[in-house]
Write a protein that holds these residues in place. Structure first.
Motif, PDB file in Angstrom:
ATOM      1  N   GLN A 191       0.818  -1.212   0.000  1.00  0.00           N
ATOM      2  CA  GLN A 191       0.000   0.000   0.000  1.00  0.00           C
ATOM      3  C   GLN A 191       0.851   1.261   0.000  1.00  0.00           C
ATOM      4  O   GLN A 191       0.331   2.360  -0.201  1.00  0.00           O
ATOM      5  N   ASN A 192       2.142   1.109   0.236  1.00  0.00           N
ATOM      6  CA  ASN A 192       3.056   2.241   0.299  1.00  0.00           C
ATOM      7  C   ASN A 192       3.469   2.625  -1.130  1.00  0.00           C
ATOM      8  O   ASN A 192       4.315   1.983  -1.732  1.00  0.00           O
ATOM      9  N   ILE A 193       2.865   3.687  -1.649  1.00  0.00           N
ATOM     10  CA  ILE A 193       3.106   4.067  -3.033  1.00  0.00           C
ATOM     11  C   ILE A 193       4.555   4.478  -3.285  1.00  0.00           C
ATOM     12  O   ILE A 193       5.159   4.053  -4.283  1.00  0.00           O
ATOM     13  N   PRO A 194       5.170   5.287  -2.427  1.00  0.00           N
ATOM     14  CA  PRO A 194       6.581   5.635  -2.662  1.00  0.00           C
ATOM     15  C   PRO A 194       7.485   4.403  -2.741  1.00  0.00           C
ATOM     16  O   PRO A 194       8.379   4.344  -3.603  1.00  0.00           O
ATOM     17  N   ALA A 199      10.601   0.360  -5.822  1.00  0.00           N
ATOM     18  CA  ALA A 199      10.989  -1.045  -5.848  1.00  0.00           C
ATOM     19  C   ALA A 199      10.535  -1.805  -7.091  1.00  0.00           C
ATOM     20  O   ALA A 199      11.197  -2.749  -7.518  1.00  0.00           O
ATOM     21  N   SER A 200       9.418  -1.397  -7.680  1.00  0.00           N
ATOM     22  CA  SER A 200       8.754  -2.238  -8.678  1.00  0.00           C
ATOM     23  C   SER A 200       9.447  -2.229 -10.032  1.00  0.00           C
ATOM     24  O   SER A 200       9.875  -1.184 -10.521  1.00  0.00           O
ATOM     25  N   LEU A 213      -5.374  -1.792 -14.233  1.00  0.00           N
ATOM     26  CA  LEU A 213      -4.247  -1.135 -14.882  1.00  0.00           C
ATOM     27  C   LEU A 213      -2.994  -1.946 -14.618  1.00  0.00           C
ATOM     28  O   LEU A 213      -2.821  -2.500 -13.517  1.00  0.00           O
ATOM     29  N   ALA A 214      -2.124  -2.010 -15.594  1.00  0.00           N
ATOM     30  CA  ALA A 214      -0.836  -2.679 -15.434  1.00  0.00           C
ATOM     31  C   ALA A 214       0.237  -1.810 -16.069  1.00  0.00           C
ATOM     32  O   ALA A 214      -0.017  -1.090 -17.036  1.00  0.00           O
ATOM     33  N   GLY A 215       1.440  -1.861 -15.491  1.00  0.00           N
ATOM     34  CA  GLY A 215       2.501  -1.050 -16.065  1.00  0.00           C
ATOM     35  C   GLY A 215       3.800  -1.193 -15.314  1.00  0.00           C
ATOM     36  O   GLY A 215       3.971  -2.096 -14.479  1.00  0.00           O
ATOM     37  N   GLN A 216       4.714  -0.282 -15.597  1.00  0.00           N
ATOM     38  CA  GLN A 216       5.989  -0.206 -14.901  1.00  0.00           C
ATOM     39  C   GLN A 216       5.930   0.895 -13.851  1.00  0.00           C
ATOM     40  O   GLN A 216       4.975   1.676 -13.807  1.00  0.00           O
ATOM     41  N   ALA A 217       6.962   0.960 -13.001  1.00  0.00           N
ATOM     42  CA  ALA A 217       6.946   1.903 -11.888  1.00  0.00           C
ATOM     43  C   ALA A 217       6.702   3.330 -12.358  1.00  0.00           C
ATOM     44  O   ALA A 217       6.008   4.105 -11.688  1.00  0.00           O
ATOM     45  N   SER A 218       7.234   3.695 -13.514  1.00  0.00           N
ATOM     46  CA  SER A 218       7.070   5.057 -14.020  1.00  0.00           C
ATOM     47  C   SER A 218       5.622   5.384 -14.356  1.00  0.00           C
ATOM     48  O   SER A 218       5.244   6.563 -14.459  1.00  0.00           O
ATOM     49  N   ASP A 219       4.793   4.338 -14.539  1.00  0.00           N
ATOM     50  CA  ASP A 219       3.371   4.554 -14.837  1.00  0.00           C
ATOM     51  C   ASP A 219       2.540   4.783 -13.584  1.00  0.00           C
ATOM     52  O   ASP A 219       1.351   5.119 -13.693  1.00  0.00           O
ATOM     53  N   LEU A 220       3.138   4.603 -12.413  1.00  0.00           N
ATOM     54  CA  LEU A 220       2.403   4.744 -11.160  1.00  0.00           C
ATOM     55  C   LEU A 220       2.428   6.209 -10.722  1.00  0.00           C
ATOM     56  O   LEU A 220       3.088   6.602  -9.772  1.00  0.00           O
ATOM     57  N   THR A 221       1.685   7.020 -11.455  1.00  0.00           N
ATOM     58  CA  THR A 221       1.676   8.457 -11.242  1.00  0.00           C
ATOM     59  C   THR A 221       0.752   8.841 -10.086  1.00  0.00           C
ATOM     60  O   THR A 221      -0.046   8.031  -9.605  1.00  0.00           O
ATOM     61  N   ASP A 222       0.831  10.108  -9.676  1.00  0.00           N
ATOM     62  CA  ASP A 222      -0.073  10.600  -8.634  1.00  0.00           C
ATOM     63  C   ASP A 222      -1.524  10.507  -9.097  1.00  0.00           C
ATOM     64  O   ASP A 222      -2.425  10.228  -8.285  1.00  0.00           O
ATOM     65  N   GLU A 223      -1.762  10.758 -10.359  1.00  0.00           N
ATOM     66  CA  GLU A 223      -3.126  10.681 -10.877  1.00  0.00           C
ATOM     67  C   GLU A 223      -3.667   9.259 -10.785  1.00  0.00           C
ATOM     68  O   GLU A 223      -4.835   9.054 -10.416  1.00  0.00           O
TER      69      GLU A 223
END
Length: 231
Positions: A191-194, A199-200, A213-223
């Motif tokens: 649950q820890n987004i940072p 890590a991902s 949604l699926a993606g890489q760490a860079s896709d885990l935006t604030d939005e």
């Protein structure tokens, strides 16, 4: 190393997971995200064969494990640290860790030295009962027990939930070290987004038993976090 194709998972007659598709390569860290109740823990339990039944295809190292018993999945090299840790309170730290070795194919019951390098407190408390440890120390013990089986893949269900802050950082650092320095494949509900961003290698966001949604760490935006993870 791990792949799901059109995967459904059931408790009773109810499909909790519906039509999941993903692939995870060896040596990567795969994070599962989502609000409470969307199926994250059920997915981990499905990977371990702990739901009532599944449909679709689930493979590990190319072998179909959809109908494989939980104990045999452990023998294949899948280590699992569930929520609640499930440390045996009357067993000592040593005895709890040695339990993990029973999933080793070579029959050895020795504790790998690197476990005490990762978790020095466990060496200090080696003869203390598991039930006498703090929550954070029990989580370290649960991870150590899984590592004692020398897994090929490690599955962790919210490993820092409810843990005192000074130990949270230690556990996160160990997870990163296991993955990046030792090459261990890791699947983690987090649950820890940072930390997930840091890590991902890849992630999935779940909603109502499906992958939203699926993606890489860079896709885990604030939005993305606001849309799928804000309560």
């Amino acid at each position: 190393m791990l792949a799901a194709q059109n995967l459904f998972s059931y408790y009773g007659k109810s499909p909790i997971l519906q039509d999941l598709n993903f692939e995870l390569a060896s040596g990567k860290l795969f994070t599962i995200l989502g609000r409470n109740g969307v199926g994250k823990t059920t997915l981990l339990r499905t990977l371990m064969g702990l739901t009532d039944r599944t449909e679709g295809r689930l493979t590990f190292n190319g072998a179909d494990i959809g109908s494989t018993r939980t104990s045999d999945r452990a023998l294949l090299g899948i280590g699992y640290i569930p929520q609640g840790r499930e440390v045996i309170p009357r067993f000592t730290v040593r005895e709890n860790i040695v339990m993990g070795t029973f999933a080793r194919r070579d029959g050895k019951r020795t504790i790998p030295d690197y476990i005490f390098e990762l978790f020095p407190i466990l060496r200090e408390f080696i003869d203390r009962r598991g039930g006498d440890l703090s929550g954070g120390q029990q989580q370290q013990l649960a991870i150590a027990r899984a590592l004692a089986m020398e897994p090929k893949m490690l599955i962790l269900d919210e490993p820092t939930e409810g843990i005192q802050p000074n130990i949270v950082q230690q556990i996160e650092d160990v997870i990163l070290r296991l993955n990046r320095e030792m090459g261990l494949t890791i699947v983690i509900v987090e649950q820890n987004i940072p930390f997930a961003r840091r890590a991902s290698d890849q992630f999935i966001l779940m909603d109502k038993g499906r992958i939203a949604l699926a993606g890489q760490a860079s896709d885990l935006t604030d939005e993305v976090a606001d849309q799928y993870l804000t309560f």
